[in-house]
Structure formats: structure tokens, C-alpha cells
Design a protein around this motif. Structure first.
Motif, PDB file in Angstrom:
ATOM      1  N   LYS A  53       0.825  -1.213   0.000  1.00  0.00           N
ATOM      2  CA  LYS A  53       0.000   0.000   0.000  1.00  0.00           C
ATOM      3  C   LYS A  53       0.860   1.264   0.000  1.00  0.00           C
ATOM      4  N   GLN A 102      -6.710  -7.734  -2.197  1.00  0.00           N
ATOM      5  CA  GLN A 102      -6.849  -9.061  -1.614  1.00  0.00           C
ATOM      6  C   GLN A 102      -8.213  -9.693  -1.907  1.00  0.00           C
ATOM      7  N   SER A 103      -9.265  -8.891  -1.747  1.00  0.00           N
ATOM      8  CA  SER A 103     -10.608  -9.454  -1.934  1.00  0.00           C
ATOM      9  C   SER A 103     -11.121  -9.197  -3.353  1.00  0.00           C
ATOM     10  N   ASP A 150      -2.085  -8.220  -4.251  1.00  0.00           N
ATOM     11  CA  ASP A 150      -2.071  -8.420  -2.806  1.00  0.00           C
ATOM     12  C   ASP A 150      -2.672  -9.791  -2.503  1.00  0.00           C
ATOM     13  N   ARG A 195       9.025 -25.475  12.075  1.00  0.00           N
ATOM     14  CA  ARG A 195       8.904 -24.496  13.141  1.00  0.00           C
ATOM     15  C   ARG A 195      10.271 -23.989  13.501  1.00  0.00           C
ATOM     16  N   ASP A 212      11.708 -23.150  16.270  1.00  0.00           N
ATOM     17  CA  ASP A 212      12.445 -23.676  17.420  1.00  0.00           C
ATOM     18  C   ASP A 212      12.970 -25.081  17.161  1.00  0.00           C
TER      19      ASP A 212
END
Lengths: 255, 384
Positions: A51, A92-93, A169, A250, A252
Motif C-alpha cells: 500500500k 486481496q478481496s 495483494d 517451526r 524452534d
């Protein structure tokens, strides 16, 4: 990759909402005709960056040049309006105007920004809808269309004025894998046929691997760019955050 | 109820000492679920309360039957409770569900950054409120400035205005609002006249009902009623329409196309209401006076002719015109606030609701404020 003309240059971009820093000191270039992907985990400021790049928001600091014109400094409406003529955006939409038919939506930029006759506009609308596989659907209202159709409709409207730069987007957000692949193919085809420069914001791994020619990855802790390169380079990266993203692990190291 | 109790009594809490240490063991057995977990918790807290500060406590849950996340919640809650009581907390054996639930939830610790909203002193909160209000005011002033410049620009470029849209909006905000505005004004006219009729009759001043209703309606009630109704009817609709467009990126899409949302969305709405509100006011005036006349005839023994003759003496062109002039400005306020609230909408469906409410509240507040200013202004200009 040979050095091409730089269409967008972002320098030291810093974005803050109140006291919260979203992006800090981001610099990168987008070259003419390439598909450039901005990726990263949710909430890292991808959409915010987009944006800013189209001048909807003003950054706290830094400069954004589109074809050499600084849109941060351009400030006033006429300045940005000039630049926006060369830019199309798929939100996006889809962001189709819900009060208008699909045809009217696609015709709108043509009606407002050109002096074309009604017949010509109708013809061009038909062409653009055919490009996104929605031929003959002019009279549908957006709420009668599926999510994938709305996005394609939004894309038809975004390319109505044949922009040199297209922003996407999260093109595949909320779409099933098949529709999402179709949209990716559409993006690739438009890029190839029209030579449009494309900036795609996404976190869909498959989509990135399929369409990206070059990508940057944003991070929500350092608020900066953690990696830059071709998808294959990023895939092979041994940086923990990049690895975790591309190999769906993940951070970790559990699981 | 009985089932609930059965379950909680089936849960057994036994207190004992861990051999060889000073540690107290709370042994929990039986079925625990969302239905009874709070009762179990209060029983355990009762037990914990009896212990001296600094005491080591161990919770042993190997014999618990649980199929939901109630026990995991219980364990984390109790750890918090016991530390607050100054006890030293240990976890003994756990049943498998609790273990899994805890492992799953511990794997995703709460986000590091604490919400700064949480621990603010009242003074800070007050300061923030003032800052927010000034920021809001700043945005409002910028918005007003842009609307005014846009309005002036449109005066010199009337061809650029989307008149078709303006016409549709006039239909929606004016013609369609007419029945309700007329009905409401008629009732207000009736009520005003009826409640003053008794007083007027005592003084034999029956005929002055025409002055009362005439001046009251044309100068104050007519424009106010029409404006307040339009705030609720159209101002809120504008806020919701534009707000919905805002949150679904439609407003941004306009900007990107190089179309100013202000010119495209806001201007037609302000123009439409600016034109319709004075006209609605005229109808409100007439309906209100009609209401007064009905009471005058029905309960003050006046003839329609005498009422109208008195009305003619009582009100002049200025009375009606000043009401319409006010309505013109009220119209700008009503549509302006509706659109402003719509344009600043953020954050999903909730945001749209908030803007809609705010548009009505701010709208009515501004109307009453502007009305007071007009009254004072007219008074000092010697025309009131």
C-alpha cells in the motif's frame, strides 16, 4: 540475470503506525518485466509495504520511486495520479464495486480516465474479461460470483488501462489450490505476453515457487528484509528463518 | 443440575504429605470436564488457603479422567493462584490429556510484546484520550478542508459532477424520507399544540396557538426534526456504505484508478442532502402546522379560517426562510459526518458498526450545536 531497467526503487523505507514499527530501513529494486515477490509470515507488513508502494499511505521515512518519480515527495494528488495511471492493483478481496456489474466495474477506469466512446469501452471490457476467462459474464453482480471469479474480475479491472506495473495483494488467499494455480498461470501468461512488471505479495509457498523470478522475504521481528534472491536461492538458504518458511518447519526446531 | 453435582462429588480431593519431605500433596481423582472444573478449582483453592505461606505443594492428577482442555486450564490457573498465595508450586503426575494439552499450549507461548493498553494509569489513559481526540479533530479539519475545496471546485466545474448519482441520492434521501418526516412533524405539531392548549385557554388566548405552532415549527422544530431524522436515516446509511467499501479495499481501488474517493463518493452525497434537507424542512413545517391546526379546531374552538388568518399575521417569509437556511447547513453536517465516519472506518464489520453509530451521535450533536450558534447569530444580527 542481466541488469534491466529499474522500474521501482525503494530506499530506506520506514513505516510506523503510532509507536509500532512495521517496516524499518527497507531498500530494494524491481526490474522491468520481472515478477517480483514479497513474501513473509503473516503480520510482517507485506500488505502495508504494497500500500505504500502505490502511494496509498505515506511512510515515516524513506523514498519510493516509480519510473524515476518519487511518490513520497510527489505528495499532492495530481502528482500521484499521474504515476497511478501506469499502475494496476489487484486487492486481496478483488475489491470489485459491489453496487456495479462486472462489466461496469471493468469499464469504470476506462470511462473515468479515457475519452473512449461507449462502443469501444464495451469492446475493451469484453477483451479484458476474455483475458481472465470471464467472457460473457459482464452482467453478473459481484455477489453472484465465486471468490476466484471476483479475483479474476478484479484483475480484469486492474489491467483495463494496460498498466506497465501490476501489484497483487495475496492473489491466492482464500482460493482452493486449483483456482489458485489457475490464477498463477494467468499471472505468468500476462507477464509473458504483455511484459508487465509484477509485484506479488504472498505467503503461499507453491505460488512463490511457480511464479517468482526474484523475491524478498520480510521478517516480523527485525521489521526488515531477511533474504533476497531467486526462489531457488531462497530455498537453498541456510538462514534459520528462511529455511523454516521454505521447508514449513517451526523455528524452534521442534516437530 | 443433578448431573453437575454428581460429577463434582465424584471428584475426590485427598490431602496428604509426601513421605520424607515437608511437601503437601493434593491428590485429585475422578472425572473432570468443563461442567465441573470451576467447582473443583474452588475446592482446591479452599485447601490451599489453609496452608501457611512458603509451603511446598504438589498437585497429583494421575487418577483424573478428562477429555477436554479443562484440566490444562485448571493446572495453569492453580499455578498462578498458588504463587499469589505465596506457596511453592509443583506438578506431580498428570493424566495423558492434561499432559498433551499443556504440551501443545506451552509450545506456543503468548506473544512477547505486552499490550500497552493493559497497564495504564488513569492519567495516562486520560492523556491518550486527549491525544486521540486531537488527532481525530485534526483529521476532521483536513476532511472539512478537502470537502470545501472540492465543493468550490465543483461549482466551477458543474459538468464534472455525477448528476445522475446526485439525482438517485435525492430520491433516496429526500422523496423516500418524505412520509416519515411528514408523519413525525404532524405528531410533534399535535403534541405541542395540545400541551399548550390548556394554558392558552386559561388566558383566553386560544387564537395564539397559531403563533406558537407557526413560529415554533418554522424556525426550530421543522429544520431540527428533518435534520435529526435524516441523520438516522441517511447519515448512518452513508457511513455504512462508505465504511463497507473502505474495509473491502474498494475506496483504495478508486484511489489507485486515480479517482478521488472524495469527489466520487462524498461530494454527490453532500450535494444531494444539501438540496433535499431544506425542502424536507418545508414539508415538516407544513405538516407540523397542520397538526397544530387540528388541535386548534378540535379543542380550542377555532375555525380553520381564523387559524390561518392568525398564522399569516404571525409568521413572515424570514421565519420560513431562516429555517430552510439552517436546514441547508444541517444538510452539509449530516452528510459530511456520515461520509467522514465512513471514510475513517477501519477493522472489519465491527468497524462499520462503530462508524455508523458514531455518525449518528456526532451528526445529532453537531446539528444541535449548529442550531444554538444560529439562534445566537440571528439574535445578534437582529433578525431573530
Amino acid at each position: 540475470m542481466s541488469e534491466r531497467k529499474r522500474v521501482i526503487e525503494v530506499r530506506d523505507l520506514t513505516v510506523r503506525f503510532g509507536e509500532k514499527t512495521i517496516l524499518e530501513n527497507i531498500s530494494f529494486d524491481v526490474q522491468e518485466g520481472e515478477i517480483f515477490v514479497v513474501l513473509g509470515p503473516s503480520g510482517c507488513g507485506k500488505t502495508t509495504l504494497l500500500k505504500h508502494m502505490i502511494g496509498l499511505h505515506k511512510p515515516a521515512n524513506g523514498s519510493i520511486r516509480i519510473n524515476g518519480t518519487d511518490i513520497v515527495q510527489a505528495g499532492d494528488e495530481e502528482g500521484t495520479e499521474e504515476i497511478l495511471r501506469s499502475v494496476g492493483v489487484l486487492f486481496q478481496s478483488g475489491a470489485l464495486f459491489k453496487s456495479m456489474t462486472l462489466g461496469e466495474n471493468v469499464a469504470m477506469p476506462l470511462r473515468e480516465k479515457t475519452t473512449l466512446s461507449g462502443d469501444m469501452i464495451e469492446e475493451i471490457v469484453r477483451m479484458k474479461l476474455a483475458m481472465v476467462n470471464l467472457e460473457g459474464r459482464e452482467n453478473l453482480m459481484p455477489n453472484e460470483m465465486s471468490g476466484g471469479m471476483q479475483k479474476r474480475g478484479g484483475l480484469a479491472r486492474a489491467i483495463a488501462l494496460d498498466p506497465a506495473i501490476l501489484f497483487f495483494d495475496e492473489p491466492s488467499a482464500g482460493l482452493d489450490p486449483i483456482t489458485s494455480v489457475e490464477l498463477d498461470e494467468l499471472i505468468l501468461a500476462l507477464n509473458k505476453q504483455l511484459g508487465t512488471t509484477m509485484i506479488v505479495v504472498t505467503h503461499e509457498l507453491q505460488s512463490i515457487m511457480k511464479i517468482a523470478q526474484r523475491a524478498i522475504m520480510l521478517d516480523n521481528e527485525t521489521h526488515g528484509i531477511v533474504a533476497e534472491g531467486t526462489p531457488d536461492e531462497l530455498m537453498a538458504s541456510d538462514q534459520p528463518k528462511v529455511r523454516a518458511f521454505f521447508h514449513r518447519e517451526r523455528l524452534d526446531g521442534e516437530s | 443440575m443433578s448431573k453437575d453435582q454428581d460429577q463434582s462429588t465424584a471428584v475426590n480431593v485427598s490431602v496428604g504429605q509426601v513421605e520424607g519431605t515437608g511437601r503437601i500433596r493434593l491428590q485429585l481423582t475422578g472425572p473432570i470436564s468443563f461442567a465441573n472444573v470451576d467447582k473443583v478449582r474452588s475446592r482446591l483453592i479452599e485447601e490451599l488457603r489453609t496452608l501457611p505461606s512458603g509451603q511446598e505443594v504438589e498437585l497429583e492428577m494421575g487418577g483424573v479422567l478428562c477429555r477436554d482442555s479443562s484440566t490444562a486450564g485448571l493446572v495453569t490457573r492453580l499455578e498462578h493462584d498458588s504463587t499469589e498465595m505465596g506457596l511453592e508450586w509443583h506438578l506431580g503426575e498428570l493424566d495423558s490429556t492434561t499432559r498433551t494439552m499443556l504440551a501443545l499450549s506451552k509450545g506456543h507461548p503468548a506473544h512477547g510484546e505486552a499490550d500497552p493498553q493493559q497497564d495504564r494509569s488513569p492519567i495516562e489513559a486520560f492523556g491518550d484520550m486527549i491525544l486521540e481526540a486531537t488527532a481525530d479533530l485534526r483529521v476532521l479539519i483536513i476532511f472539512i478542508g478537502r470537502v470545501v475545496s472540492s465543493l468550490l471546485w465543483s461549482l466551477t466545474h458543474p459538468g464534472k459532477i455525477r448528476w445522475r448519482e446526485v439525482a438517485a441520492l435525492i430520491q433516496r434521501t429526500g422523496a423516500e424520507a418524505l412520509p416519515i418526516v411528514a408523519l413525525l412533524s404532524l405528531l410533534v405539531g399535535l403534541v405541542t399544540a395540545f400541551s399548550s392548549a390548556i394554558q392558552l385557554r386559561q388566558f383566553g388566548a386560544n387564537i395564539f396557538i397559531a403563533d406558537l405552532v407557526g413560529i415554533g415549527m418554522t424556525r426550530e422544530m421543522g429544520p431540527l426534526l428533518a435534520a435529526i431524522l435524516l441523520t438516522g436515516r441517511s447519515g448512518s446509511a452513508f457511513a455504512a456504505e462508505i465504511g463497507t467499501m473502505k474495509i473491502s479495499d474498494e475506496v483504495d481501488a478508486l484511489t489507485v484508478m486515480g479517482i478521488q474517493p472524495l469527489d466520487y463518493l462524498v461530494l454527490p452525497r453532500i450535494l444531494a442532502v444539501m438540496l433535499t434537507l431544506p425542502l424536507l424542512t418545508l414539508f415538516a413545517d407544513a405538516a407540523g402546522i397542520l397538526g397544530g391546526m387540528i388541535i386548534a379546531i378540535a379543542s380550542l374552538d377555532l375555525t380553520p379560517l381564523s387559524f390561518l388568518q392568525q398564522l399569516q399575521k404571525a409568521i413572515g417569509v424570514w421565519d420560513v426562510f431562516s429555517g430552510m437556511l439552517k436546514a441547508f447547513f444541517f444538510g452539509i453536517l449530516v452528510a459530511g459526518t456520515g461520509c467522514f465516519r465512513g471514510m475513517e472506518t477501519m477493522g472489519g464489520a465491527l468497524g462499520v458498526g462503530r462508524s455508523t453509530t458514531a455518525s449518528v451521535v456526532t451528526g445529532i450533536f453537531l446539528i444541535v450545536l449548529a442550531d444554538s450558534i444560529f439562534v445566537i447569530l440571528f439574535h445578534y444580527l437582529g433578525v431573530g
